[in-house]
Design an enzyme around this catalytic site. Structure first.
Site: not given
Length: 486
Positions: A18, A44, A123-124, A263
């Site tokens: 996310c 996301g 996030n994570g 990436y």
């Protein structure tokens, strides 16, 4: 049936969980958040949500499946989100339900506590979430979602601290794993990174207001000035135009996710003071030095392989060419693809530039190999177009271990590099040669001139090395076998 399917044929890439974004001190804050989330859409594409606060209207939220552009550009949605403070989240599920995501799993999550309301975007991934969830349920907690992030809300509810900021500290001290969190109260915007700084979080200034974001590219879209990164283990509380910093966690050596460089992050973002694009171009330079080959053309697998391919071509002296063209409008074309369409596979997204490829010895540069299925299809397309030879060069080391810190990774048995040697992978994909950048080469490209220190690596590279900076306790309890100590 799932209401949205972003990339039905691209199942051979690692996907970030996310992106998070928040602003305070600007009129119509939710509109700024929508723009920020649009810039973070690559992190996301499954769903998104925004929570805002206005003194006259209280907290308001909107959560939707699909792209930001399809949901949060509509006036009937945005007019329900008034206020000068807002937080948002875009999601690709890694924790929680798979394949049947419910709207209740879409963040930000909101809780009304004795000391006020608070919305949280995470996030994570929390590596002890399953154990925490069991403990919380046994103590009477009632979960509304399948997300690991909801544990933070319940831990806050059980804290005896007097302020929401202190309750967030309490909650995050109890969790393990990776987290970059943006939270908001009626008057405060709060940002926190875990002690290792695995996932990114940055601070920006917009006029008299402030912004927090997963990446700098989202600050650019709203015209905000990048101020600095939130440091590993740091918590910032923004209120009344002031930013206050504290350190809630025990000090630890930073282990930022190196795959952000390879990436996940957009190439126009800045990480650790370095351009992501330049790091990826330098990966190509290192790859050309480590794995030269006689060839006629260097082609990227678009879009993520392009900067590395440019670097490879420049260093090797082999001409660069766009031998594969990406269909930019693939995203939502086929919601219910027929079997015939499915069999077309990767051709729906990528098409070979036949006039350029025919008769050439081609070096294909891609960012990673996960299952290897897409690599085989691309190889077939290149050979069908008349290429004389196909050589793969991969801008990351072999992905042999799953990630437990917020990246959607297949189980280890489905990772090609976990079951095959490099030569076996070459033969399975069916190319003339296959070479990956070394872990040392990747570190050099990321600015570590001496390469990787195996005793104290600067980055989290567990997906390549199997050395996890935080033990994935939930997965170990399920039977996951850690790599034996060397």
């Amino acid at each position: 049936m799932r209401p949205f399917l972003a990339h039905p044929f691209d199942d051979d890439k690692l996907k970030e969980e996310c992106g998070v974004f928040g602003v305070i001190g600007v009129a119509d804050a939710a509109n700024f958040v929508a723009l920020g989330l649009h810039a973070l859409q690559h992190r996301g594409q499954e769903a998104g949500g925004i929570v805002s606060y206005h003194p006259d209207h209280g907290f308001n939220s909107a959560r939707r499946f699909g792209y930001v552009r399809d949901n949060f550009t509509r006036a009937d949605v945005m007019e329900t989100l008034p206020g000068a403070i807002a937080v948002g989240h875009v999601r690709y599920s890694t924790a929680g339900s798979k394949g049947a995501t419910a709207i209740r799993d879409v963040q930000p999550f909101f809780g009304e506590f004795a000391v006020g309301g608070c919305a949280i975007a995470h996030n994570g991934n929390l590596t002890n979430a399953a154990a925490l969830r069991r403990q919380l349920i046994e103590r009477g907690a009632i979960f509304q979602s399948s997300s690991d992030s909801e544990c933070i809300i319940h831990l806050m509810a059980r804290s005896m601290q007097k302020t929401l900021a202190e309750r967030i500290k309490d909650a995050l001290r109890a969790v393990e794993g990776a987290f970059s969190v943006i939270a908001m109260t009626r008057t405060k915007l709060i940002g926190v990174r875990d002690a290792l700084g695995v996932r990114p979080l940055v601070l920006g200034r917009i006029g008299d207001g402030w912004a927090l974001s997963s990446e700098t590219c989202a600050l650019d879209i709203i015209g905000a000035e990048f101020v600095r990164e939130i440091e590993p283990g740091e918590m910032v509380v923004i209120e009344g135009g002031e930013v206050r910093s504290s350190r809630p966690f025990a000090p630890a050596a930073s282990r930022f996710c190196i795959f952000e460089q390879v990436y996940f992050s957009r190439p126009d973002s800045i990480i650790g003071g370095r351009s992501v694009y330049e790091t990826r171009r330098q990966i190509g330079v290192e790859l050309a030095r480590e794995a030269p080959v006689e060839a006629d053309l260097v082609c990227p697998v678009p879009d993520s392989g392009t900067p590395a391919a440019i670097g490879y071509a420049h260093e090797s002296g082999i001409p660069f060419g766009m031998g594969i063209i990406r269909n930019q409008y693939m995203g939502r074309t086929f919601i219910e693809p027929t079997e015939q369409i499915r069999n077309m596979g990767v051709r729906l997204k990528l098409n070979v530039n036949r006039a350029l490829i025919r008769g050439k010895r081609v070096v294909l540069v891609d960012d990673s190999v996960v299952r290897g299925t897409t690599s085989r299809k691309i190889k077939d397309m290149i050979l069908d177009a008349g290429a004389a030879e196909v050589h793969f060069r991969i801008a990351s080391p072999p992905t042999a271990w799953p990630c437990f810190y917020g990246v959607d990774t297949p189980e280890r048995s489905k990772l090609l590099a976990a079951t095959m040697s490099e030569d076996e992978m070459r033969d399975w994909i069916g190319v003339d040669s296959l070479k990956f950048i070394s872990l040392d080469g990747l570190y050099r490209a990321a600015g570590e001139a001496a390469g990787r220190d195996p005793k104290a690596p600067r980055f989290c590279d567990a997906c390549f090395s199997g050395q996890y900076p935080v033990a994935p306790s939930d997965k170990i309890a399920e039977g996951f076998q850690m790599k034996a100590a060397e």
